[in-house]
Motif scaffolding. Structure first.
Motif, mmCIF file in Angstrom:
data_model
loop_
_atom_site.group_PDB
_atom_site.id
_atom_site.type_symbol
_atom_site.label_atom_id
_atom_site.label_comp_id
_atom_site.label_asym_id
_atom_site.label_seq_id
_atom_site.Cartn_x
_atom_site.Cartn_y
_atom_site.Cartn_z
ATOM 1 N N ALA A 81 41.017 38.006 47.673
ATOM 2 C CA ALA A 81 40.003 37.011 47.326
ATOM 3 C C ALA A 81 39.007 37.562 46.315
ATOM 4 O O ALA A 81 38.215 36.811 45.739
ATOM 5 C CB ALA A 81 39.268 36.559 48.587
ATOM 6 N N ARG A 82 39.036 38.875 46.071
ATOM 7 C CA ARG A 82 38.084 39.503 45.154
ATOM 8 C C ARG A 82 38.660 39.495 43.743
ATOM 9 O O ARG A 82 39.510 40.301 43.404
ATOM 10 C CB ARG A 82 37.783 40.927 45.614
ATOM 11 N N ASP A 83 38.178 38.545 42.916
ATOM 12 C CA ASP A 83 38.817 38.297 41.623
ATOM 13 C C ASP A 83 37.924 38.663 40.445
ATOM 14 O O ASP A 83 37.828 37.930 39.477
ATOM 15 C CB ASP A 83 39.225 36.816 41.531
ATOM 16 N N SER A 84 37.235 39.774 40.508
ATOM 17 C CA SER A 84 36.426 40.205 39.382
ATOM 18 C C SER A 84 37.276 41.024 38.418
ATOM 19 O O SER A 84 38.332 41.555 38.788
ATOM 20 C CB SER A 84 35.249 41.045 39.857
ATOM 21 N N LEU A 85 36.828 41.132 37.184
ATOM 22 C CA LEU A 85 37.550 41.926 36.193
ATOM 23 C C LEU A 85 37.642 43.375 36.639
ATOM 24 O O LEU A 85 38.702 44.007 36.541
ATOM 25 C CB LEU A 85 36.854 41.827 34.834
ATOM 26 N N ALA A 86 36.549 43.917 37.157
ATOM 27 C CA ALA A 86 36.551 45.308 37.611
ATOM 28 C C ALA A 86 37.555 45.517 38.738
ATOM 29 O O ALA A 86 38.238 46.542 38.806
ATOM 30 C CB ALA A 86 35.147 45.717 38.065
ATOM 31 N N GLU A 87 37.647 44.526 39.629
ATOM 32 C CA GLU A 87 38.593 44.618 40.747
ATOM 33 C C GLU A 87 40.030 44.639 40.241
ATOM 34 O O GLU A 87 40.859 45.438 40.676
ATOM 35 C CB GLU A 87 38.397 43.428 41.688
ATOM 36 N N ARG A 88 40.329 43.747 39.293
ATOM 37 C CA ARG A 88 41.692 43.690 38.758
ATOM 38 C C ARG A 88 42.051 44.985 38.046
ATOM 39 O O ARG A 88 43.130 45.549 38.269
ATOM 40 C CB ARG A 88 41.834 42.501 37.800
ATOM 41 N N VAL A 89 41.160 45.456 37.190
ATOM 42 C CA VAL A 89 41.437 46.671 36.426
ATOM 43 C C VAL A 89 41.582 47.870 37.361
ATOM 44 O O VAL A 89 42.512 48.676 37.233
ATOM 45 C CB VAL A 89 40.323 46.930 35.398
ATOM 46 N N GLY A 90 40.679 47.989 38.333
ATOM 47 C CA GLY A 90 40.738 49.107 39.261
ATOM 48 C C GLY A 90 42.013 49.112 40.085
ATOM 49 O O GLY A 90 42.625 50.164 40.305
ATOM 50 N N THR A 91 42.433 47.933 40.523
ATOM 51 C CA THR A 91 43.646 47.837 41.334
ATOM 52 C C THR A 91 44.882 48.219 40.529
ATOM 53 O O THR A 91 45.762 48.937 41.014
ATOM 54 C CB THR A 91 43.804 46.407 41.890
ATOM 55 N N LEU A 92 44.957 47.754 39.299
ATOM 56 C CA LEU A 92 46.098 48.090 38.456
ATOM 57 C C LEU A 92 46.124 49.586 38.142
ATOM 58 O O LEU A 92 47.196 50.200 38.121
ATOM 59 C CB LEU A 92 46.060 47.265 37.170
ATOM 60 N N ASP A 97 51.305 46.654 40.511
ATOM 61 C CA ASP A 97 52.109 46.139 39.401
ATOM 62 C C ASP A 97 51.635 44.766 38.941
ATOM 63 O O ASP A 97 51.889 44.365 37.804
ATOM 64 C CB ASP A 97 53.581 46.059 39.824
ATOM 65 N N ASP A 98 50.975 44.038 39.825
ATOM 66 C CA ASP A 98 50.474 42.715 39.462
ATOM 67 C C ASP A 98 49.348 42.352 40.419
ATOM 68 O O ASP A 98 49.139 43.017 41.447
ATOM 69 C CB ASP A 98 51.595 41.680 39.523
ATOM 70 N N PHE A 99 48.636 41.281 40.107
ATOM 71 C CA PHE A 99 47.425 40.906 40.829
ATOM 72 C C PHE A 99 47.357 39.390 40.893
ATOM 73 O O PHE A 99 47.500 38.720 39.870
ATOM 74 C CB PHE A 99 46.207 41.475 40.069
ATOM 75 N N LEU A 100 47.158 38.836 42.073
ATOM 76 C CA LEU A 100 47.051 37.389 42.235
ATOM 77 C C LEU A 100 45.886 37.087 43.167
ATOM 78 O O LEU A 100 45.824 37.597 44.280
ATOM 79 C CB LEU A 100 48.351 36.813 42.812
ATOM 80 N N ALA A 101 44.953 36.276 42.681
ATOM 81 C CA ALA A 101 43.746 35.974 43.450
ATOM 82 C C ALA A 101 43.973 34.788 44.384
ATOM 83 O O ALA A 101 44.715 33.855 44.069
ATOM 84 C CB ALA A 101 42.587 35.686 42.498
ATOM 85 N N LYS A 102 43.328 34.829 45.537
ATOM 86 C CA LYS A 102 43.311 33.694 46.454
ATOM 87 C C LYS A 102 42.211 32.727 46.025
ATOM 88 O O LYS A 102 41.138 33.172 45.584
ATOM 89 C CB LYS A 102 43.021 34.167 47.883
ATOM 90 N N PRO A 103 42.433 31.424 46.164
ATOM 91 C CA PRO A 103 43.673 30.766 46.578
ATOM 92 C C PRO A 103 44.699 30.787 45.438
ATOM 93 O O PRO A 103 44.332 30.899 44.275
ATOM 94 C CB PRO A 103 43.217 29.338 46.889
ATOM 95 N N PHE A 104 45.969 30.662 45.794
ATOM 96 C CA PHE A 104 47.024 30.771 44.803
ATOM 97 C C PHE A 104 48.067 29.684 45.043
ATOM 98 O O PHE A 104 48.103 29.060 46.109
ATOM 99 C CB PHE A 104 47.702 32.141 44.894
ATOM 100 N N LEU A 105 48.904 29.463 44.038
ATOM 101 C CA LEU A 105 50.017 28.527 44.158
ATOM 102 C C LEU A 105 51.259 29.297 44.590
ATOM 103 O O LEU A 105 51.557 30.366 44.049
ATOM 104 C CB LEU A 105 50.278 27.826 42.830
ATOM 105 N N LEU A 106 51.980 28.754 45.571
ATOM 106 C CA LEU A 106 53.165 29.437 46.085
ATOM 107 C C LEU A 106 54.192 29.675 44.986
ATOM 108 O O LEU A 106 54.816 30.736 44.918
ATOM 109 C CB LEU A 106 53.791 28.627 47.218
#
Length: 235
Positions: A81-92, A97-106
């Motif tokens: 649910a944490r969809d900040s730019l810093a969160e995405r960059v840090g996780t990668l 390998d990829d990042f998908l924020a909640k809520p999402f489409l199946l």
């Protein structure tokens, strides 16, 4: 495809597992905490991991770091649910390998998973082969010295599980989970029958399936004489 879903929201996890199985035939193993996920990943093989970051026990980032530290290259799709730019960059940067924020489409989740697994297999095995046996990833076809190898769908699935890890043992239960998509009514003897059939088709052709007691089956290139005897050994 078999994935490990690491998600502490039970309702979401059950919905995902049920829907992915019904819609796409994806087998989903679910765990609700990081410690159990870390243990499962050390003991079993999965095609991909869908990983939440906010987990009880140890968090998702630690699970991911431990995977990469032991050179586990299983594709990881982080779901959070944490969809900040810093969160995405840090996780990668930590190895996702990829990042998908909640809520999402199946449909988007499924498409991203398929792409991750496809790229992973292509990167690790540009052409899957073992001796004269080859598997064309794009055409999903086995061949021996250029000639198509006739296989039933289940024989094809078993041989694919073995050639993806040629030279390494693959457990019967792991093969069963991949071939029968989590059908709990099928027993391990079915795998033994399928392996016996494959051995007959590979007999004397430069590749064999070897039984490693207590570990499972290993696909390897046949060396020297005695190929026929090795290929038709018991389960």
């Amino acid at each position: 495809m078999r994935i490990l879903l690491v998600e502490d929201e039970q309702d979401l996890a059950h919905w995902l597992a049920r829907t992915l199985a019904q819609q796409s035939g994806i087998v989903v193993d679910w765990v609700g905490d990081g410690q159990m996920a870390d243990l499962r990943l050390q003991q079993e093989d999965f095609d991909a991991v869908v990983l939440d970051l906010g987990l009880p026990g140890i968090d998702g980032r630690t699970v991911l770091e431990r995977m990469r530290e032991r050179d586990d290259r299983t594709p990881v799709l982080v779901l959070t649910a944490r969809d900040s730019l810093a969160e995405r960059v840090g996780t990668l940067k930590n190895g996702a390998d990829d990042f998908l924020a909640k809520p999402f489409l199946l449909d988007e989740l499924e498409a991203r998973l398929q792409a991750l697994v496809r790229r992973s297999r292509g990167r690790e095995h540009p052409r899957l082969s073992c001796g004269p046996l080859q598997f064309d990833v794009a055409a999903q076809r086995f061949s021996m010295a250029g000639d198509a190898l006739p296989l039933t769908p289940r024989e094809h699935a078993v041989l694919l599980a073995l050639i993806q890890r040629s030279g390494e043992p693959v457990g019967k239960q792991s093969i069963l989970d991949r071939v029968f998509l989590g059908d709990r009514d099928v027993n391990l003897q079915v795998i033994e029958v399928l392996v016996f059939r494959l051995r007959k088709k590979l007999l004397g052709r430069g590749v064999q399936i070897v039984t490693l007691r207590g570990l499972g089956y290993c696909l390897e290139e046949a060396q020297g004489r005695g190929v026929a005897g090795a290929a038709l050994q018991g389960p």
